[in-house]
Design a protein around this motif. Structure first.
Motif, PDB file in Angstrom:
ATOM      1  N   ALA A   1       0.846  -1.192   0.000  1.00 43.54           N
ATOM      2  CA  ALA A   1       0.000   0.000   0.000  1.00 43.54           C
ATOM      3  C   ALA A   1       0.875   1.233   0.000  1.00 43.54           C
ATOM      4  O   ALA A   1       2.042   1.200   0.421  1.00 43.54           O
ATOM      5  CB  ALA A   1      -0.905  -0.009   1.233  1.00 43.54           C
ATOM      6  N   SER A   2       0.318   2.355  -0.441  1.00 44.57           N
ATOM      7  CA  SER A   2       1.085   3.599  -0.483  1.00 44.57           C
ATOM      8  C   SER A   2       1.617   3.976   0.892  1.00 44.57           C
ATOM      9  O   SER A   2       2.752   4.441   1.041  1.00 44.57           O
ATOM     10  CB  SER A   2       0.213   4.729  -1.040  1.00 44.57           C
ATOM     11  OG  SER A   2      -0.159   4.456  -2.383  1.00 44.57           O
ATOM     12  N   ALA A   3       0.801   3.757   1.931  1.00 45.65           N
ATOM     13  CA  ALA A   3       1.241   4.074   3.294  1.00 45.65           C
ATOM     14  C   ALA A   3       2.400   3.179   3.721  1.00 45.65           C
ATOM     15  O   ALA A   3       3.292   3.615   4.471  1.00 45.65           O
ATOM     16  CB  ALA A   3       0.073   3.928   4.268  1.00 45.65           C
TER      17      ALA A   3
ATOM     18  N   ALA B   1       8.233   2.557   4.847  1.00 42.76           N
ATOM     19  CA  ALA B   1       9.524   1.940   4.552  1.00 42.76           C
ATOM     20  C   ALA B   1      10.554   2.982   4.130  1.00 42.76           C
ATOM     21  O   ALA B   1      11.723   2.919   4.530  1.00 42.76           O
ATOM     22  CB  ALA B   1       9.360   0.891   3.462  1.00 42.76           C
ATOM     23  N   ALA B   2      10.134   3.942   3.326  1.00 39.57           N
ATOM     24  CA  ALA B   2      11.051   4.983   2.886  1.00 39.57           C
ATOM     25  C   ALA B   2      11.558   5.795   4.079  1.00 39.57           C
ATOM     26  O   ALA B   2      12.753   6.106   4.181  1.00 39.57           O
ATOM     27  CB  ALA B   2      10.368   5.887   1.864  1.00 39.57           C
ATOM     28  N   LYS B   3      10.664   6.115   4.989  1.00 39.34           N
ATOM     29  CA  LYS B   3      11.049   6.862   6.191  1.00 39.34           C
ATOM     30  C   LYS B   3      12.009   6.052   7.057  1.00 39.34           C
ATOM     31  O   LYS B   3      12.900   6.611   7.716  1.00 39.34           O
ATOM     32  CB  LYS B   3       9.801   7.236   6.989  1.00 39.34           C
ATOM     33  CG  LYS B   3      10.091   8.112   8.201  1.00 39.34           C
ATOM     34  CD  LYS B   3       8.800   8.515   8.911  1.00 39.34           C
ATOM     35  CE  LYS B   3       9.094   9.387  10.118  1.00 39.34           C
ATOM     36  NZ  LYS B   3       7.824   9.778  10.819  1.00 39.34           N
TER      37      LYS B   3
ATOM     38  N   ALA C   1      16.314  -1.377  -0.494  1.00 41.67           N
ATOM     39  CA  ALA C   1      16.235  -2.524  -1.404  1.00 41.67           C
ATOM     40  C   ALA C   1      14.783  -2.967  -1.515  1.00 41.67           C
ATOM     41  O   ALA C   1      14.159  -3.325  -0.508  1.00 41.67           O
ATOM     42  CB  ALA C   1      17.111  -3.667  -0.911  1.00 41.67           C
ATOM     43  N   TRP C   2      14.250  -2.928  -2.729  1.00 42.06           N
ATOM     44  CA  TRP C   2      12.843  -3.217  -2.996  1.00 42.06           C
ATOM     45  C   TRP C   2      12.723  -4.235  -4.123  1.00 42.06           C
ATOM     46  O   TRP C   2      13.653  -4.395  -4.921  1.00 42.06           O
ATOM     47  CB  TRP C   2      12.104  -1.945  -3.420  1.00 42.06           C
ATOM     48  CG  TRP C   2      12.244  -0.750  -2.534  1.00 42.06           C
ATOM     49  CD1 TRP C   2      13.378   0.000  -2.330  1.00 42.06           C
ATOM     50  CD2 TRP C   2      11.227  -0.164  -1.734  1.00 42.06           C
ATOM     51  NE1 TRP C   2      13.124   1.026  -1.445  1.00 42.06           N
ATOM     52  CE2 TRP C   2      11.807   0.958  -1.065  1.00 42.06           C
ATOM     53  CE3 TRP C   2       9.874  -0.439  -1.522  1.00 42.06           C
ATOM     54  CZ2 TRP C   2      11.085   1.775  -0.204  1.00 42.06           C
ATOM     55  CZ3 TRP C   2       9.155   0.375  -0.657  1.00 42.06           C
ATOM     56  CH2 TRP C   2       9.751   1.458  -0.011  1.00 42.06           C
TER      57      TRP C   2
END
Length: 385
Positions: free
Chosen positions: A104-106, A111-113, A118-119
């Motif tokens: 989900a976008s959230a 995760a970015a925060k 690595a995705w």
């Protein structure tokens, strides 16, 4: 009967039979051997020709994370914000690979925060979601591709993975957007056939050639088998050697760095599940105090775990001739049944203990309290045999 003070204060037992003699538990007990986990981790670290990461989903017990991290496992495959945060707390210097390809976008924002770098992706829509929210500087994105399953118990490709032709497009887009391009796959759980990795690695080479992109890393997934059935243990070293050889043959001098993400293969054999016979109905059907809503939840999917030991209440082995019996769990639900039948000693009695060795994967993480059952104690042992 009151236990001696020395037994009541005990925190580490010799083995599961010591627990039975000392505690006579009426509820399921998961016995964990840190030494066994460390030995398996060292087997991967010494043998796999690249970075070893642990798939947290298979068993997220903090004790496992700590042992693996201390032993030298430097990365963890995380599939959710909760797992991202767990590893961030216990192993803050470790790499976290967010390889659940649908988010989900959230979840992406979380995760970015948290600093995830690595995705993985398996669709254009999911790649677009990451591109819109994650700056490319030093961030790796690995298209995940799939092939028809071979030699595994069940197929992750039924849910995840892009066809190779789509993986070509995704890899090109990842590179064009300034991200570090890599590739990943998963051959399927409990994969005992090394040829599955060969097919995937050679396909990864084809994808890279068609895309005109040299991947920085190739993640060969999990699937490494644990010792589920009686007989010879899986030959992990043969799988490691094949992965190294086929990668060299496929990519030559431009071979990507290798990564693996075992879950079951690392943690399963460090645990034994101690269950108790609550009823032996007319000498045939066995009812245990644990079943498919508890620590044996995955058995109907992947098959019986037949590395079994039967002990009497004094911790002594039953040695009767094997007799095939149907085994049910404790709940008032007919679904609570192990698949097929299991061979157990003919002299088994009510109150005996049935120990399932190699039960550490997808057991505690999926345990429920359905029908008021499911209480599970976790105890530490020096050895499991």
């Amino acid at each position: 009967m009151t236990k001696p003070a020395s037994e009541m204060q005990k925190t580490i037992w010799d083995n599961p039979s010591d627990i039975i003699r000392s505690r006579a538990p009426d509820h399921p007990v998961m016995a964990f051997s840190p030494l066994a986990l460390e030995a398996t981790a060292r087997r991967f670290l010494d043998g796999f020709p690249g970075q070893v990461t642990y798939a947290v989903k298979s068993n997220p017990d903090p004790s496992i994370i700590r042992v693996l991290y201390k032993t030298g496992v430097t990365g963890f495959d995380v599939a959710s914000p909760a797992e991202i945060d767990l590893i961030g707390q216990i192993a803050p210097a470790a790499a976290r690979h967010y390889h659940n390809p649908v988010r989900a976008s959230a979840e992406i924002a979380h995760a970015a925060k948290a600093g995830i770098r690595a995705w993985s992706v398996d669709s254009q829509s999911e790649l677009a979601k990451i591109i819109a929210r994650v700056p490319p500087d030093g961030v790796e994105i690995s298209p995940r591709f799939k092939l028809p399953v071979s030699g595994a118990i069940y197929d992750f490709g039924s849910k995840f993975g892009a066809p190779p032709e789509l993986a070509v497009t995704l890899l090109q887009e990842v590179a064009a957007r300034g991200f570090t391009p890599s590739l990943t796959f998963h051959p399927g759980t409990q994969c005992t056939d090394p040829a599955a990795w060969e097919s995937y690695i050679r396909t990864a080479g084809d994808i890279a050639t068609q895309a005109g992109i040299t991947p920085a890393r190739l993640n060969v997934g999990g699937g490494f088998p644990s010792h589920r059935v009686t007989g010879a243990a899986p030959d992990l070293e043969a799988i490691f050697a094949l992965i190294a050889r086929v990668t060299r043959e496929t990519f030559g001098a431009s071979a990507p760095a290798l990564v693996c993400e075992p879950g079951r293969g690392l943690c399963a054999d460090a645990f034994s599940l101690i269950t108790r016979v609550k009823a032996l109905r007319d000498g045939q059907t066995i009812f245990l105090n644990d079943g498919v809503y508890g620590g044996l939840s995955e058995l109907p999917i992947v098959g019986n775990l037949d590395r079994i030991e039967v002990l009497d209440p004094k911790g002594q082995p039953r040695r009767g001739e094997p007799l095939s019996r149907t085994i049910f769990g404790p709940t008032c639900d007919s679904v609570d049944r192990l698949p097929g039948e299991l061979d157990l000693p003919e002299d088994l009695k009510d109150g005996d203990y049935v120990i399932f060795h190699g039960a550490g994967a997808y057991s505690t993480a999926t345990n429920t309290r359905f029908n008021g059952f499911g209480e599970m104690e976790h105890l530490t042992v020096r050895a499991l045999g």
